[in-house]
Motif scaffolding. Structure first.
Motif, PDB file in Angstrom:
ATOM      1  N   ARG A   1      69.495  49.465  56.238  1.00  0.00           N
ATOM      2  CA  ARG A   1      68.591  49.188  57.365  1.00  0.00           C
ATOM      3  C   ARG A   1      68.566  47.735  57.823  1.00  0.00           C
ATOM      4  NH1 ARG A   1      63.043  52.499  57.546  1.00  0.00           N
ATOM      5  NH2 ARG A   1      63.370  51.971  59.741  1.00  0.00           N
ATOM      6  N   ASP A   2      69.518  46.931  57.380  1.00  0.00           N
ATOM      7  CA  ASP A   2      69.570  45.553  57.889  1.00  0.00           C
ATOM      8  C   ASP A   2      71.009  45.045  57.855  1.00  0.00           C
ATOM      9  OD1 ASP A   2      68.448  43.374  59.114  1.00  0.00           O
ATOM     10  OD2 ASP A   2      67.716  42.447  57.264  1.00  0.00           O
TER      11      ASP A   2
ATOM     12  N   GLU B   1      63.181  47.930  46.861  1.00  0.00           N
ATOM     13  CA  GLU B   1      64.452  47.209  46.836  1.00  0.00           C
ATOM     14  C   GLU B   1      65.155  47.382  45.499  1.00  0.00           C
ATOM     15  OE1 GLU B   1      66.251  42.714  47.633  1.00  0.00           O
ATOM     16  OE2 GLU B   1      64.081  43.061  47.763  1.00  0.00           O
TER      17      GLU B   1
ATOM     18  N   SER C   1      65.778  51.854  52.671  1.00  0.00           N
ATOM     19  CA  SER C   1      64.907  53.030  52.616  1.00  0.00           C
ATOM     20  C   SER C   1      65.658  54.185  51.963  1.00  0.00           C
ATOM     21  CB  SER C   1      64.457  53.454  54.019  1.00  0.00           C
ATOM     22  OG  SER C   1      63.675  52.468  54.636  1.00  0.00           O
TER      23      SER C   1
ATOM     24  N   ASN D   1      68.151  46.849  65.901  1.00  0.00           N
ATOM     25  CA  ASN D   1      67.631  48.204  65.969  1.00  0.00           C
ATOM     26  C   ASN D   1      67.925  48.797  67.343  1.00  0.00           C
ATOM     27  OD1 ASN D   1      65.564  49.226  63.604  1.00  0.00           O
ATOM     28  ND2 ASN D   1      65.822  47.001  63.617  1.00  0.00           N
TER      29      ASN D   1
ATOM     30  N   SER E   1      65.082  45.626  52.988  1.00  0.00           N
ATOM     31  CA  SER E   1      64.655  46.526  54.063  1.00  0.00           C
ATOM     32  C   SER E   1      65.102  47.963  53.828  1.00  0.00           C
ATOM     33  CB  SER E   1      65.222  46.044  55.409  1.00  0.00           C
ATOM     34  OG  SER E   1      64.709  44.783  55.763  1.00  0.00           O
TER      35      SER E   1
ATOM     36  N   SER F   1      59.305  53.391  62.695  1.00  0.00           N
ATOM     37  CA  SER F   1      58.834  52.008  62.608  1.00  0.00           C
ATOM     38  C   SER F   1      60.021  51.063  62.479  1.00  0.00           C
ATOM     39  CB  SER F   1      57.897  51.830  61.414  1.00  0.00           C
ATOM     40  OG  SER F   1      58.562  52.135  60.203  1.00  0.00           O
TER      41      SER F   1
ATOM     42  N   ARG G   1      56.495  47.371  49.895  1.00  0.00           N
ATOM     43  CA  ARG G   1      56.884  48.768  49.674  1.00  0.00           C
ATOM     44  C   ARG G   1      57.292  48.943  48.214  1.00  0.00           C
ATOM     45  NH1 ARG G   1      61.416  50.461  52.568  1.00  0.00           N
ATOM     46  NH2 ARG G   1      62.222  48.349  52.360  1.00  0.00           N
TER      47      ARG G   1
ATOM     48  N   TYR H   1      63.201  57.674  61.867  1.00  0.00           N
ATOM     49  CA  TYR H   1      62.369  56.513  61.599  1.00  0.00           C
ATOM     50  C   TYR H   1      61.437  56.283  62.783  1.00  0.00           C
ATOM     51  CZ  TYR H   1      65.767  55.305  57.932  1.00  0.00           C
ATOM     52  OH  TYR H   1      66.583  55.305  56.831  1.00  0.00           O
TER      53      TYR H   1
ATOM     54  N   GLN I   1      62.246  48.281  60.913  1.00  0.00           N
ATOM     55  CA  GLN I   1      62.611  47.762  59.608  1.00  0.00           C
ATOM     56  C   GLN I   1      63.860  46.923  59.815  1.00  0.00           C
ATOM     57  OE1 GLN I   1      60.528  48.229  57.313  1.00  0.00           O
ATOM     58  NE2 GLN I   1      61.455  48.021  55.324  1.00  0.00           N
TER      59      GLN I   1
END
Length: 279
Positions: free
Chosen positions: A143-144, A68, A168, A186, A166, A178, A54, A176, A180
């Motif tokens: 997200r992590d 990142e 965003s 999640n 991870s 998908s 990404r 969301y 991640q």
């Protein structure tokens, strides 16, 4: 100020001396490194470009950068690891960040010394909730959030959030669609309904973290258990009512019943107030 080797003759190799490997994972490797100009120590995370899928165009540098970097480099918070410099050379990205002696990630700490006390865990939760609030204001979603991505100093009890691989961009009213980050952190609506609200997802991950800190293991072992919401080994016998209430409010299976993040910040556990069951 970060720098890129494409824009300057400076390179990581010409500016740093690698000392030893201090961490590794699916992202790449982290090396303890000394800056040649003053011998100051840093941690250098080396990630193959092929793993940085990404990327976004950076107009200032006129180059595509890993998300990142874009999301991380502008952050300034005492509980977030500081990114010092960025290099791109020999097919890899090198993220030079502050080195923190005396800090260990919470996963490793639990493996070596056992779980945290509720008091220690609550201190971690207060800090990570504050960090997440700050990130929301900066329109960033980590997200992590998990024990492996939180460094902890057992003496000062300070945390440092690491690894924005991870992360965003956070937008109003988005959902969301998908996966991640880490599968078992999640929320179930992602797997059962195909999407989830970012803020509610943050609350869910904080609940997972709260569980892990005092139990030493994750509440769900795999995606299927998250989907089915199995709770066979949820709580240890010694968990206090206020701590258990915090976890349960974060980890409601139905998204609309999950505690709102803004109300979560006012939970008695985080504010150090008295607690009555059901309050």
């Amino acid at each position: 100020m970060t720098s890129l080797s494409e824009r300057t003759p400076d390179t990581f190799t010409n500016n740093y001396r690698v000392l030893k490997l201090i961490g590794q994972g699916g992202y790449g490797k982290v090396w303890l490194s000394a800056r040649l100009s003053d011998n100051k120590l840093f941690a250098a995370k080396m990630v193959p470009d092929s793993r940085c899928r990404r990327k976004s165009w950076c107009m200032d540098r006129e180059v595509y950068l890993p998300d990142e970097v874009i999301l991380w480099e502008g952050l300034d918070h005492p509980n977030i690891i500081k990114l010092e410099e960025v290099f791109s050379e020999q097919g890899s990205w090198i993220f030079v960040m502050e080195y923190l002696a005396g800090f260990t990630d919470l996963f490793t700490l639990s493996e070596l010394h056992g779980t945290l006390s509720e008091s220690e865990a609550t201190g971690v939760l207060r800090q990570i909730t504050d960090v997440c609030w700050y990130l929301m204001e900066e329109e960033v979603d980590h997200r992590d959030i998990k024990d492996e991505n939180i460094l902890y100093n057992s003496v000062t009890q300070q945390i440092k959030l690491i690894d924005f691989g991870s992360a965003s961009f956070l937008e109003i009213d988005q959902r969301y669609h998908s996966l991640q980050g880490t599968e078992v952190y999640n929320p179930p609506e992602l797997y059962n309904g195909g999407s989830y609200d970012p803020i509610s997802g943050i609350v869910w991950s904080i609940g997972c973290l709260a569980f892990v800190l005092v139990n030493g293991d994750i509440p769900f072992n795999n995606k299927t258990e998250v989907m089915e919401f199995k709770q066979l080994t949820w709580f240890n016998d010694g968990m206090s009512p206020i701590y258990k209430d915090f976890v349960e409010r974060c980890m409601q299976r139905v998204e609309i019943l999950r505690i709102d993040f803004f109300k979560l910040r006012l939970h008695p556990l985080l504010r150090g107030k008295g607690f009555r069951s059901g309050s």
